[in-house]
Design an enzyme around this catalytic site. Structure first.
Site, PDB file in Angstrom:
ATOM      1  CE1 TYR A  14      -2.578 -19.175   6.065  1.00 56.56           C
ATOM      2  CE2 TYR A  14      -4.640 -20.375   5.983  1.00 56.56           C
ATOM      3  CZ  TYR A  14      -3.815 -19.378   5.505  1.00 56.56           C
ATOM      4  OH  TYR A  14      -4.228 -18.591   4.464  1.00 56.56           O
ATOM      5  CE1 TYR A  28      -2.382  -7.364  11.042  1.00 59.25           C
ATOM      6  CE2 TYR A  28      -4.583  -8.103  10.439  1.00 59.25           C
ATOM      7  CZ  TYR A  28      -3.524  -7.232  10.277  1.00 59.25           C
ATOM      8  OH  TYR A  28      -3.619  -6.218   9.349  1.00 59.25           O
ATOM      9  CB  ILE A  82      -0.949   0.008   1.229  1.00 54.70           C
ATOM     10  CG1 ILE A  82      -1.857  -1.229   1.237  1.00 54.70           C
ATOM     11  CG2 ILE A  82      -1.787   1.290   1.246  1.00 54.70           C
ATOM     12  CD1 ILE A  82      -2.718  -1.369   2.491  1.00 54.70           C
ATOM     13  CE1 TYR A 111      -1.474 -11.811  10.533  1.00 52.58           C
ATOM     14  CE2 TYR A 111      -3.712 -12.642  10.272  1.00 52.58           C
ATOM     15  CZ  TYR A 111      -2.713 -11.740   9.921  1.00 52.58           C
ATOM     16  OH  TYR A 111      -2.964 -10.769   9.000  1.00 52.58           O
TER      17      TYR A 111
HETATM   18  C1  UGA Z   1      -5.487 -11.044   5.343  1.00 54.97           C
HETATM   19  C2  UGA Z   1      -5.038 -10.310   6.596  1.00 54.97           C
HETATM   20  O1  UGA Z   1      -5.251 -11.054   7.742  1.00 54.97           O
HETATM   21  C3  UGA Z   1      -5.712  -9.009   6.792  1.00 54.97           C
HETATM   22  O2  UGA Z   1      -5.005  -8.244   7.692  1.00 54.97           O
HETATM   23  C4  UGA Z   1      -5.732  -8.200   5.588  1.00 54.97           C
HETATM   24  O3  UGA Z   1      -6.493  -7.044   5.844  1.00 54.97           O
HETATM   25  C5  UGA Z   1      -6.339  -8.973   4.482  1.00 54.97           C
HETATM   26  O4  UGA Z   1      -5.604 -10.184   4.259  1.00 54.97           O
HETATM   27  C6  UGA Z   1      -6.272  -8.125   3.267  1.00 54.97           C
HETATM   28  O5  UGA Z   1      -5.565  -8.472   2.313  1.00 54.97           O
HETATM   29  O6  UGA Z   1      -6.894  -7.063   3.316  1.00 54.97           O
HETATM   30  P1  UGA Z   1      -7.191 -12.920   4.611  1.00 54.97           P
HETATM   31  O7  UGA Z   1      -8.174 -12.363   3.638  1.00 54.97           O
HETATM   32  O8  UGA Z   1      -7.704 -14.048   5.445  1.00 54.97           O
HETATM   33  O9  UGA Z   1      -6.688 -11.745   5.562  1.00 54.97           O
HETATM   34  O10 UGA Z   1      -5.853 -13.405   3.869  1.00 54.97           O
HETATM   35  P2  UGA Z   1      -5.469 -14.300   2.642  1.00 54.97           P
HETATM   36  O11 UGA Z   1      -4.173 -14.947   2.988  1.00 54.97           O
HETATM   37  O12 UGA Z   1      -5.473 -13.496   1.395  1.00 54.97           O
HETATM   38  O13 UGA Z   1      -6.587 -15.460   2.600  1.00 54.97           O
HETATM   39  C7  UGA Z   1      -7.845 -15.325   2.035  1.00 54.97           C
HETATM   40  C8  UGA Z   1      -8.512 -16.692   2.061  1.00 54.97           C
HETATM   41  O14 UGA Z   1      -7.836 -17.555   1.142  1.00 54.97           O
HETATM   42  C9  UGA Z   1      -8.478 -17.405   3.402  1.00 54.97           C
HETATM   43  O15 UGA Z   1      -9.702 -18.050   3.619  1.00 54.97           O
HETATM   44  C10 UGA Z   1      -7.369 -18.443   3.243  1.00 54.97           C
HETATM   45  O16 UGA Z   1      -7.550 -19.554   4.052  1.00 54.97           O
HETATM   46  C11 UGA Z   1      -7.496 -18.773   1.777  1.00 54.97           C
HETATM   47  N1  UGA Z   1      -6.251 -19.301   1.112  1.00 54.97           N
HETATM   48  C12 UGA Z   1      -5.075 -18.661   1.258  1.00 54.97           C
HETATM   49  C13 UGA Z   1      -6.345 -20.408   0.280  1.00 54.97           C
HETATM   50  O17 UGA Z   1      -7.416 -21.032   0.131  1.00 54.97           O
HETATM   51  N2  UGA Z   1      -5.219 -20.841  -0.374  1.00 54.97           N
HETATM   52  C14 UGA Z   1      -4.019 -20.220  -0.242  1.00 54.97           C
HETATM   53  O18 UGA Z   1      -3.048 -20.664  -0.891  1.00 54.97           O
HETATM   54  C15 UGA Z   1      -3.941 -19.094   0.587  1.00 54.97           C
END
Ligand code: UGA
Length: 362
Positions: free
Chosen positions: A313, A170, A20, A90
């Protein structure tokens, strides 16, 4: 006290070298007259701007509070972007997450209160935790009622899991940081605005493991790593969780409006996200595969596989099921509405990764 640089107003950007921050620096140098005092531990994403006459960069850690304090003293407004914000961190390094996302960040808040500086504090959509709808029976019609899933800054509860589910280290840190900022506003008249980003995506987001970082980045970069390197895309717990992905240019438009409207934004919390861009993670994988194949003309088989959250994770994993922002406050006070739909946002992002990391370039 207002600090005037010869070229105009002065802004201290803590964490200016991240995803950002790098976009904010680029936009502010292009379209405003701010003098930027930037601090970060890395400058890899801001190399093209380092020589700009209105950008003063120091490679420093937020732990160096004396030096950070000097930078804050020289600015009118402080934008605090410093955070460890990848979910893989986290559960694995929760003490560092709490240290950076609460303890060190609180010191910045205290400096701003003491020095009477305007503070723009980045928080996270993650503070909302789970939706109310996730507590309803799976077949309840109320699950589709916005009253149970739409996230409103000044009304929605913040629903985190138990302490042994370290996923929430977090969210809890950011929540307590927000509560501290709010309390400084209440007791000591701190001039602040809090921003809750909703899954911003675009060029320069995160990293590709083994190339310019290590560990597990957020989902966009995980899927790009898989696509670029012929590995399976992994769907955590079936990829049923949903996110609203927001293109970085839309997000930067909102942030610049917040900077430019200090009176309207004082004491406000803003959801910044695109509620029209909601997809499940399984759908996201499908859309990214399609776009990747169009861009690269790659006709090979791309594998998608399921993995459990705990295997991916580690123990202590839980997740937010759905995050749809109510953006009516931002629409009203900032006169802002995100313009870039999911298809365009993904195309621009995938295109960037292919150009930056694709095999031809290496
Ligand atoms: C993250 C951070 O925790 C937040 O602080 C942040 O605000 C947010 O991203 C953001 O980008 O704004 P989250 O959306 O859970 O939160 O992060 P991701 O790692 O992008 O995961 C999104 C979803 O995809 C989760 O359900 C995760 O389990 C899933 N995922 C992730 C997969 O299915 N496969 C992967 O290889 C990685």
């Amino acid at each position: 006290m207002s600090v005037h640089h010869k070229n105009g107003r002065s802004l201290c950007l803590l964490g200016c070298g991240g995803f950002i921050g790098s976009h904010l620096v680029e936009r502010l140098l292009q379209t405003t007259d701010y003098h930027l005092i930037g601090i970060d531990i890395s400058s890899a994403k801001i190399q093209p701007f380092l020589e700009h006459e209105r950008f003063e960069f120091s490679c420093l850690d937020v732990h160096e509070s004396g030096l950070v304090s000097n930078a804050i003293a020289r600015a009118d407004t402080v934008v605090s972007l410093v955070a460890l914000c990848n979910p893989a961190q986290y559960n694995s390094i929760p003490l560092k997450v709490i240290d950076i996302d609460y303890i060190r960040s609180l010191q910045v808040v205290q400096m701003c209160a003491r020095m009477d500086k305007r503070l723009i504090q980045f928080s996270s959509c993650e503070v909302y935790g789970k939706t109310l709808s996730s507590f309803l029976p799976p077949d309840s019609p109320l699950r589709d009622d916005p009253a149970y899933y739409l996230l409103k800054e000044d009304e929605s509860p913040l629903l985190l899991g138990p302490v042994n589910a370290q996923r929430w280290s977090y969210a809890a840190s950011k929540q307590l940081l927000e509560r501290s900022v709010y309390a400084y506003g209440f007791e000591q008249n701190l001039d602040y605005t809090i921003i809750r980003p909703f899954n911003f995506i675009g060029p320069r987001m995160d990293y590709i493991p083994g190339i310019d970082g290590d560990g597990t980045p957020r989902v966009l970069a995980c899927f790009m790593d898989a696509l670029l390197n012929g590995k399976p895309l992994k769907l955590v717990d079936g990829g049923q969780n949903r996110r609203c992905f927001t293109f970085i240019d839309d997000a930067i438009d909102a942030i610049v409006r917040i900077l430019e409207r200090p009176r309207e934004c004082r004491g406000q919390i803003f959801n910044i996200g695109n509620p029209q861009n909601e997809v499940s993670i399984a759908q996201l994988a499908g859309r990214m595969i399609e776009i990747y194949q169009q861009i690269t003309a790659d006709k090979g088989d791309i594998v998608v596989e399921d993995v459990s959250g705990v295997d991916f994770y580690g123990s202590g994993y839980q997740d937010s099921d759905r995050r749809v922002p109510d953006i009516s406050k931002a629409q009203k006070l900032l006169d802002w509405c995100p313009q870039i739909d999911l298809a365009a946002a993904l195309r621009k992002t995938v295109d960037y990764y292919v150009r930056a990391y694709g095999r031809e370039e290496h």
